[in-house]
Scaffold this motif. Structure first.
Motif, short mmCIF file in Angstrom:
data_model
loop_
_atom_site.label_atom_id
_atom_site.label_comp_id
_atom_site.label_asym_id
_atom_site.label_seq_id
_atom_site.Cartn_x
_atom_site.Cartn_y
_atom_site.Cartn_z
N ALA A 185 0.83 -1.21 0.00
CA ALA A 185 0.00 0.00 0.00
C ALA A 185 0.86 1.25 0.00
N TRP A 189 1.03 4.23 -2.75
CA TRP A 189 0.86 5.66 -2.45
C TRP A 189 1.96 6.48 -3.10
N PRO B 192 -4.78 0.20 4.62
CA PRO B 192 -3.84 0.12 3.49
C PRO B 192 -4.51 0.25 2.13
N ASP B 193 -5.74 -0.26 2.00
CA ASP B 193 -6.38 -0.18 0.68
C ASP B 193 -6.63 1.26 0.27
N VAL B 195 -4.91 3.86 1.37
CA VAL B 195 -3.61 4.50 1.15
C VAL B 195 -3.10 4.14 -0.23
N GLU B 196 -3.22 2.87 -0.59
CA GLU B 196 -2.72 2.42 -1.88
C GLU B 196 -3.35 3.21 -3.02
N LYS B 197 -4.65 3.53 -2.87
CA LYS B 197 -5.33 4.24 -3.95
C LYS B 197 -5.32 5.75 -3.75
N ARG B 198 -4.60 6.22 -2.76
CA ARG B 198 -4.52 7.65 -2.42
C ARG B 198 -5.88 8.27 -2.16
N ARG B 199 -6.74 7.57 -1.43
CA ARG B 199 -8.06 8.10 -1.12
C ARG B 199 -8.07 8.86 0.20
N PRO B 381 7.64 -5.33 -19.50
CA PRO B 381 8.19 -5.08 -20.83
C PRO B 381 8.61 -6.39 -21.48
N GLY B 382 8.28 -6.56 -22.75
CA GLY B 382 8.67 -7.78 -23.44
C GLY B 382 7.67 -8.91 -23.32
N ARG B 390 -6.88 -3.84 -22.14
CA ARG B 390 -6.39 -3.15 -20.98
C ARG B 390 -4.91 -2.82 -21.08
N PHE B 392 -2.76 -2.65 -23.78
CA PHE B 392 -2.19 -1.95 -24.94
C PHE B 392 -2.48 -0.46 -24.82
N SER B 393 -1.63 0.38 -25.37
CA SER B 393 -1.97 1.79 -25.41
C SER B 393 -3.00 1.98 -26.52
N ASP B 395 -3.53 3.69 -29.28
CA ASP B 395 -3.30 3.58 -30.73
C ASP B 395 -2.85 2.18 -31.13
N ASN B 396 -2.04 1.53 -30.26
CA ASN B 396 -1.63 0.17 -30.56
C ASN B 396 -2.83 -0.78 -30.59
#
Lengths: 414, 487
Positions: A185, A189, B192-193, B195-199, B381-382, B390, B392-393, B395-396
């Protein structure tokens, strides 16, 4: 110019270094938080990399002397420090697997220059120079501040990794006790740069069109001058076609992209500074509708080029091993010395002492007097390693003070 | 309105603080929600023990299958609470005084603790149980009457502090025009959940949780509490093994949960035209595969190699599609054409056999569902596995889709619609839409999905449906000699 990979080390040099210079006592108290050995040291995993890349895991020791003895016997090229387990790691084979789990561990971070390869223009791969060190120093300042202000950690030890990166060890009691989930977490952040090579835009931290979250907004403030000095001026990141094409990919307005592309193709000599100005002028012209999106994109670009790029996996798991401070980097021969984050801008990796330089300094000193023991425990005091060991010792003082206070509190509560 | 509600809530809070909650004091279980802090201590008949557990198990299994089907929380509310719970585990609001509230709640209480005994035994069971139970709690919490909820929260110490306006002022950037609401202060390690998502806002190790996210603290607490309790139960369980009446019931229960009622594709589909052979895959991929598998196939042909997770995702998919182990070995051997025989035998053969359950722990692995492909083992990468929608960017993705499906009726005119879905993160909806467009010639209409309006939740479901449609078309042709064409 890249720092030359100075001198490869030899087993003899390494052995002399471990016997005469390596500050085992300081490392012991740093891990142990007090003088008498506790589980923090005795249940701690050490892993050795021997000559010829033999890897020995799950070693543990009763005290600093035992560690030193073993290091001098095995003479590893480097050794790593792992978590404190629920049993002594050397007994791993004799305890039930369920009774052998990681319990405590410093919160560690690793920033490596290779993660900046897509944006730095001065060197690539294993090379590092004073110029690209600026990426690292910006990262250190941002992280140091965030971890102290937002998470309230006090005992941070930054350590140069010997070649192209920097490690951070946080020894606060609360940091030691974090679970893997909490570590994940915390990394979430702090993480701003995300996405593999197929993804152009690597900064996605907003909810809709809202302003940057406060924690990142304050990082942005620190990084904006870095963006100008480092990205635009020094590294000149948008000079090459590849460079400015990458920039155009990040601008969400097709008209602007087209007009900038035409302009820059006609005039390949335009500097990065000028190109950035062109972009800002275009935003200015767009006023009103769409300018919020563009300004957001502008901030995101600044972050994408300057925000710390963390090797997240290192920090997420308690049982990740990390090279011990004061080891020698086998390729460069440089010592992994502590670094003061307040003067990180002045730190020059090229001036970090190498192992052979230190041994030379010792040789130049008067030969030991007859009768005096040939093996000094504190020979580092007479070399240029001294200020670095003292820096660690000062850091350790803070940790010991903390331990003393919490013990006092426990005594009073009786 | 808003004000009156607020007042009511404050009144309720005051009551609680003064310890004079008298409203429903005749109930042994005053609240519909239960944190399961205390086990039931009274006598329980063996029948009651079993039915309470079995009925609850049905609910939890249904929750798991909802996850497997990628249902949204809203959909789950309807499915679980209205369809399943009302049948097996009714739990009425306190205001519903005509119902046997205490009996319902007692059953809920007993069922939970019996299942704890059944599911504390392995790490995997514990994890699944915690997830399902926490979801059930969330579903109930979200549908609880707000006043009741406040009372319930007051009945337990959650150890949070309401941050003072000054503190909040300091943390919230002054530029925001709206007045900052209430914030609850807790140690960040408890949420923690968020915090992880910055809520949340962070200051010196404290997380300031906005009132809107308060529920998250409750859920986190529920989960952490249950995890700890299960571990304690697991340690205590050996002492219970004496009782010969309970152990068989518990064994049965945990088996029931493991079998689950889920939509996992774990049996190979019958090949409509006999067995599938290695040399049929090129054509099959071209005609019937979803984008993720088309991409893996194209990468495999181009690079003559796939990295580990790519092999895993594609290999299991092919297995379920009906490729036998002999054919699979032949397929991979031919595909890795630039690799020497001995290297292939040493490094890859074992893995392929392993995924067919012929090596190692001999597990019959199911093919990865969309959810697994989307959520786990993010491609680095690779890597070429994952979900193109989900991973791919933009345009790709567009050019990849047009290359793959251009000859099946997908045109650039369809792209804005698809890309909008992708932007809104509805990857399976985008995939379903592509299915509809590329199968329009077989008569699939918009909104019909992979049959009956269902959207794509599994690559094998996509391929199976596509083959089914092709077969139908074939049969139609043969039957009346006419070519059936739709507008």
């Amino acid at each position: 110019m890249a720092v030359p990979d100075a001198e490869p080390t030899t087993p003899d040099i390494m052995l002399a270094f471990y016997r005469r210079l390596y500050p085992f006592k300081s490392i012991f108290t740093w891990l142990n938080h007090e003088h008498a050995p506790t589980k923090l040291f005795t249940h701690r995993e050490f892993a050795f990399t021997l000559q010829g890349d033999v890897y020995l895991r799950y070693n543990s020791f009763a005290n600093a002397d035992e560690l030193k003895k073993q290091v001098c016997t095995l003479n590893p090229t480097r050794f790593e420090i792992g978590p404190v387990y629920s049993a002594r790691p050397r007994d791993k084979k004799t305890v039930r697997p369920a009774a052998f789990t990681p319990q405590l561990r410093e919160l560690v971070f690793d920033i490596d220059m290779t993660d900046y390869d897509s944006i730095r223009t001065c060197c690539s791969g294993a090379d590092i120079c004073k110029r690209c060190w600026t990426f690292i120093s910006a990262a250190v300042r941002v992280l140091d501040r965030a971890l102290r202000d937002q998470f309230g950690y006090k005992h941070l030890l930054w350590v140069y990794s010997g070649r192209r990166g920097i490690h951070l060890w946080i020894s606060d009691r609360e940091a030691l006790e974090l679970t893997d989930e909490q570590r994940r977490a915390l990394v979430g952040w702090l993480t701003v740069i995300q996405g593999g090579k197929e993804m152009h835009k690597k900064v996605n931290v907003r909810m809709g069109l809202k302003p940057l979250p406060p924690s990142i907004a304050s990082a942005y403030k620190m990084l904006l001058p870095v963006f100008h000095d480092l990205i635009l001026d020094d590294q000149d990141c948008f000079a090459s076609e590849e460079g400015w094409q990458a920039l155009l990919h990040l601008i969400p307005d097709k008209d602007i992209v087209r007009s900038l592309e035409d302009k820059w193709e006609d005039d390949p000599k335009r500097s990065s500074e000028d190109k950035w100005q062109d972009f800002e002028d275009e935003i200015e012209r767009k006023k009103g509708k769409g300018s919020a999106i563009l300004n957001a994109a502008k901030e995101d670009i600044v972050l994408q080029y300057t925000y710390p790029r963390l090797d997240a996996e290192v920090s997420k798991h308690r049982n990740h091993l990390l090279k011990a401070p004061f080891c020698i980097h086998p390729k460069t021969g440089r010592v992994c010395v502590p670094v003061d984050p307040r003067t990180i801008d002045k730190f020059d990796p090229a001036r970090v002492p190498t192992v052979s330089q230190l041994l030379n300094e010792l040789d130049k000193l008067a030969l030991p007097q007859a009768g005096e023991s040939a093996e000094h425990h504190a020979d580092w005091e007479r070399t240029s390693l001294k200020p670095y060991v003292e820096m660690l010792d000062k850091h350790v003082m803070g940790l010991m003070e903390e331990t003393r206070k919490s013990k006092q509190k426990m005594d009073l509560s009786w | 309105m808003q004000n009156r509600k607020e007042q009511q809530r404050n009144l309720a809070l005051k009551d609680i603080n003064a310890g004079i909650v008298e409203t429903h004091s005749h109930l042994r279980y005053p609240y519909r929600l239960n944190f399961y802090d205390k086990p039931p201590l009274e006598d329980i008949t063996i029948e009651e023990f079993e039915t309470a557990a079995l009925d609850r198990l049905r609910v939890l299994a249904e929750i798991e299958s909802c996850f497997a089907r990628n249902r949204t929380f809203k959909e789950m509310q309807t499915v679980i609470l209205e369809n399943v719970c009302s049948k097996y585990l009714e739990l009425n609001r306190t205001s519903n005084e005509l119902k046997p509230l205490d009996d319902e709640r007692r059953k809920d209480h007993i069922g939970h603790f019996v299942l704890r005994l059944a599911f504390c035994r392995s790490e995997d069971l514990r994890r699944r149980f915690v997830k399902a139970e926490t979801t059930l709690f969330k579903l109930r919490y979200e549908t609880e009457d707000s006043l009741e909820r406040v009372k319930f929260l007051g009945s337990r110490n959650f150890d949070w502090i309401l941050a003072s306006p000054e503190e909040v002022q300091e943390l919230v950037p002054s530029t925001s025009s709206e007045k900052p609401g209430n914030y609850y202060k807790v140690k960040w390690t408890r949420v923690p959940d968020l915090v992880e998502k910055r809520r949340v806002l962070m200051k010196r190790g404290m997380a300031y949780v906005p009132a809107a996210e308060q529920a998250s603290i409750v859920f986190q607490e529920f989960q952490a509490h249950l995890e700890k309790a299960l571990e304690a139960t697991a340690k205590a369980l050996p002492r219970l093994d004496e009782d010969t009446r309970l152990v068989p019931i518990l064994d049965n229960l945990s088996k029931g949960f493991q079998a689950g009622v889920s939509s996992e594709w774990s049996g190979a589909t019958e090949g409509p035209d006999g067995a599938l052979r290695a040399d049929m895959i090129d054509e099959m991929a071209y005609k019937h595969f979803p984008a993720c598998m088309r991409n893996l196939h194209m990468c495999l042909r181009r690079d003559k190699h796939l990295k580990h997770f790519g092999r895993l995702q594609y290999g299991l998919f092919l297995k379920i599609l009906g490729l036998s182990i002999e054919e699979a070995l032949a397929f991979w051997r031919k595909s890795f054409s630039s690799i020497q025989d001995d290297k292939f035998n040493k490094e890859y053969r074992y893995n392929i056999r392993h995924s067919y359950g012929l090596e190692g722990k001999r597990a019959n692995y199911a093919a990865k569902s969309c959810q697994q492909i989307l959520m786990s083992d993010e491609p680095g990468p690779g890597d070429s596995h994952g979900c193109p929608y989900r991973h791919f960017s933009a345009d790709n993705l567009q050019s990849a889709l047009l290359t793959m499906y251009g000859e099946h009726g997908l045109s650039s005119a369809d792209m804005p619609e698809i890309m909008n879905m992708v932007k809104a993160k509805h990857y399976h909806v985008a995939c379903t839409r592509v299915f509809e467009i590329t199968h329009a010639r077989q008569g699939v209409k918009k909104g019909e999905g992979v049959g009956g309006g269902e959207s794509v939740t599994h690559p094998n479901q996509y391929a199976a449906r596509s083959r089914e449609l092709a077969k139908k078309m074939e049969e139609g042709k043969e039957a009346d000699g006419d070519v059936v064409m739709q507008g």
